[in-house]
Design an enzyme around this catalytic site. Structure first.
Site, short mmCIF file in Angstrom:
data_model
loop_
_atom_site.label_atom_id
_atom_site.label_comp_id
_atom_site.label_asym_id
_atom_site.label_seq_id
_atom_site.Cartn_x
_atom_site.Cartn_y
_atom_site.Cartn_z
N HIS A 18 -2.28 42.82 5.64
CA HIS A 18 -2.58 43.13 7.04
C HIS A 18 -3.99 43.71 7.18
CE1 HIS A 18 2.02 43.73 7.36
NE2 HIS A 18 1.76 42.65 8.06
N LYS A 42 13.82 42.82 14.62
CA LYS A 42 14.01 43.41 13.30
C LYS A 42 14.44 44.88 13.44
CE LYS A 42 10.64 40.38 11.24
NZ LYS A 42 9.35 40.21 10.61
N ARG A 95 0.18 33.01 6.30
CA ARG A 95 0.17 33.08 4.83
C ARG A 95 0.49 31.75 4.19
NH1 ARG A 95 4.62 37.34 4.56
NH2 ARG A 95 5.16 35.99 6.29
N SER A 133 6.07 42.55 4.03
CA SER A 133 6.58 43.92 4.11
C SER A 133 8.00 43.99 3.53
CB SER A 133 6.58 44.39 5.56
OG SER A 133 5.28 44.35 6.08
N1 COA Z 1 -0.49 39.79 4.93
C1 COA Z 1 0.70 40.23 4.52
N2 COA Z 1 1.83 40.09 5.20
C2 COA Z 1 1.76 39.47 6.38
C3 COA Z 1 0.56 38.97 6.88
C4 COA Z 1 -0.61 39.16 6.10
N3 COA Z 1 -1.78 38.71 6.48
N4 COA Z 1 0.80 38.40 8.06
C5 COA Z 1 2.10 38.52 8.30
N5 COA Z 1 2.69 39.17 7.28
C6 COA Z 1 4.13 39.43 7.13
C7 COA Z 1 4.61 40.73 7.63
O1 COA Z 1 4.56 41.70 6.64
C8 COA Z 1 6.03 40.37 8.01
O2 COA Z 1 6.79 40.31 6.84
P1 COA Z 1 8.35 40.71 6.82
O3 COA Z 1 9.04 39.75 7.73
O4 COA Z 1 8.69 40.58 5.40
O5 COA Z 1 8.44 42.11 7.33
C9 COA Z 1 5.91 38.97 8.56
O6 COA Z 1 4.77 38.43 7.93
C10 COA Z 1 5.64 38.90 10.05
O7 COA Z 1 6.52 39.70 10.74
P2 COA Z 1 6.13 40.59 11.98
O8 COA Z 1 5.04 41.53 11.68
O9 COA Z 1 7.41 41.16 12.48
O10 COA Z 1 5.51 39.55 13.01
P3 COA Z 1 6.19 38.35 13.77
O11 COA Z 1 5.30 37.20 13.55
O12 COA Z 1 7.63 38.20 13.46
O13 COA Z 1 6.05 38.78 15.31
C11 COA Z 1 5.81 40.27 17.16
C12 COA Z 1 6.36 40.08 15.76
C13 COA Z 1 5.96 41.71 17.53
C14 COA Z 1 4.34 39.89 17.20
C15 COA Z 1 6.57 39.34 18.15
O14 COA Z 1 7.95 39.50 17.95
C16 COA Z 1 6.23 39.66 19.59
O15 COA Z 1 5.23 39.21 20.10
N6 COA Z 1 7.06 40.51 20.26
C17 COA Z 1 6.81 40.97 21.62
C18 COA Z 1 7.83 40.38 22.58
C19 COA Z 1 7.34 39.04 23.07
O16 COA Z 1 6.32 38.91 23.74
N7 COA Z 1 8.12 38.02 22.73
C20 COA Z 1 7.77 36.67 23.03
C21 COA Z 1 6.92 36.10 21.93
S1 COA Z 1 6.61 34.38 22.20
#
Ligand code: COA
Length: 163
Positions: A18, A42, A95, A133
């Site tokens: 991140h 989550k 990723r 994560s």
């Molecule tokens: N390096 C390391 N890990 C990374 C990474 C990077 N560059 N990029 C992503 N990751 C990992 C994270 O650690 C996480 O891993 P995990 O699932 O093992 O914990 C995963 O990739 C991404 O999960 P998260 O951070 O929860 O992001 P997400 O892509 O699932 O989206 C929100 C989460 C909050 C952005 C999304 O749910 C959201 O926009 N919510 C707001 C409500 C909304 O508007 N909803 C409509 C959306 S269309």
């Protein structure tokens, strides 16, 4: 005009992957809001304050210029949150191919909700492409070494959680 971007995620916890995205996004935008999700599907291990504190600590430890960065929690629709900051883009890290489909759907939905906000994908660097994560927490829980993936401060916070 100042270009503001939103970097959203659960950050449970923030990893070096991140941080890499944070650093690189500052090359293309002027101001970054790190949006820590408070209401996604989550169930995070760390509280919102613990996750924000880790981010603050890791930015300082890595000398990442905090005057250009805000750490906020986000509840509700991301596009509404982005609009409230006059942001023009959402930054996401990609990723692997496996991330693509879900990210593609979210980017499409967010575009429908607000076509003024573009989603920009940054590819993770090689050494970070396997970090997540969830895996970091699992390895730590089972006694493995996670010091290449997260800060010492984060390990301390995680140790407190499982003790
Ligand atoms: N390096 C390391 N890990 C990374 C990474 C990077 N560059 N990029 C992503 N990751 C990992 C994270 O650690 C996480 O891993 P995990 O699932 O093992 O914990 C995963 O990739 C991404 O999960 P998260 O951070 O929860 O992001 P997400 O892509 O699932 O989206 C929100 C989460 C909050 C952005 C999304 O749910 C959201 O926009 N919510 C707001 C409500 C909304 O508007 N909803 C409509 C959306 S269309």
């Amino acid at each position: 005009m100042i270009k503001t971007g939103i970097y959203p995620g659960t950050f449970d916890p923030l990893t070096n992957g991140h941080l890499d995205i944070v650093k690189r996004s500052l090359k293309i935008i002027d101001k970054l809001i790190i949006a820590v999700a408070d209401n996604n599907n989550k169930v995070p291990l760390l509280s919102i304050d613990e996750r924000k504190q880790i981010i603050q600590n890791d930015l300082e430890e890595n000398n990442i210029q905090s005057s250009n960065i805000e750490i906020q929690s986000v509840k509700g629709l991301l596009t509404e949150f982005a609009k409230s900051y006059n942001a023009t883009c959402i930054i996401k890290g990609l990723r692997a191919v496996s991330d693509f489909e879900y990210e593609f759907q979210m980017a499409g939905m967010n575009y429908q909700l607000n076509p003024n906000i573009e989603t920009i994908f940054l590819m993770s660097s090689d050494k970070n492409s396997f970090i997540s994560s969830k895996l970091v927490k699992e390895v730590h829980k089972l006694g493995g070494d996670i010091s290449s993936f997260v800060s010492t401060y984060t390990i301390k916070v995680l140790n407190n959680k499982i003790s």
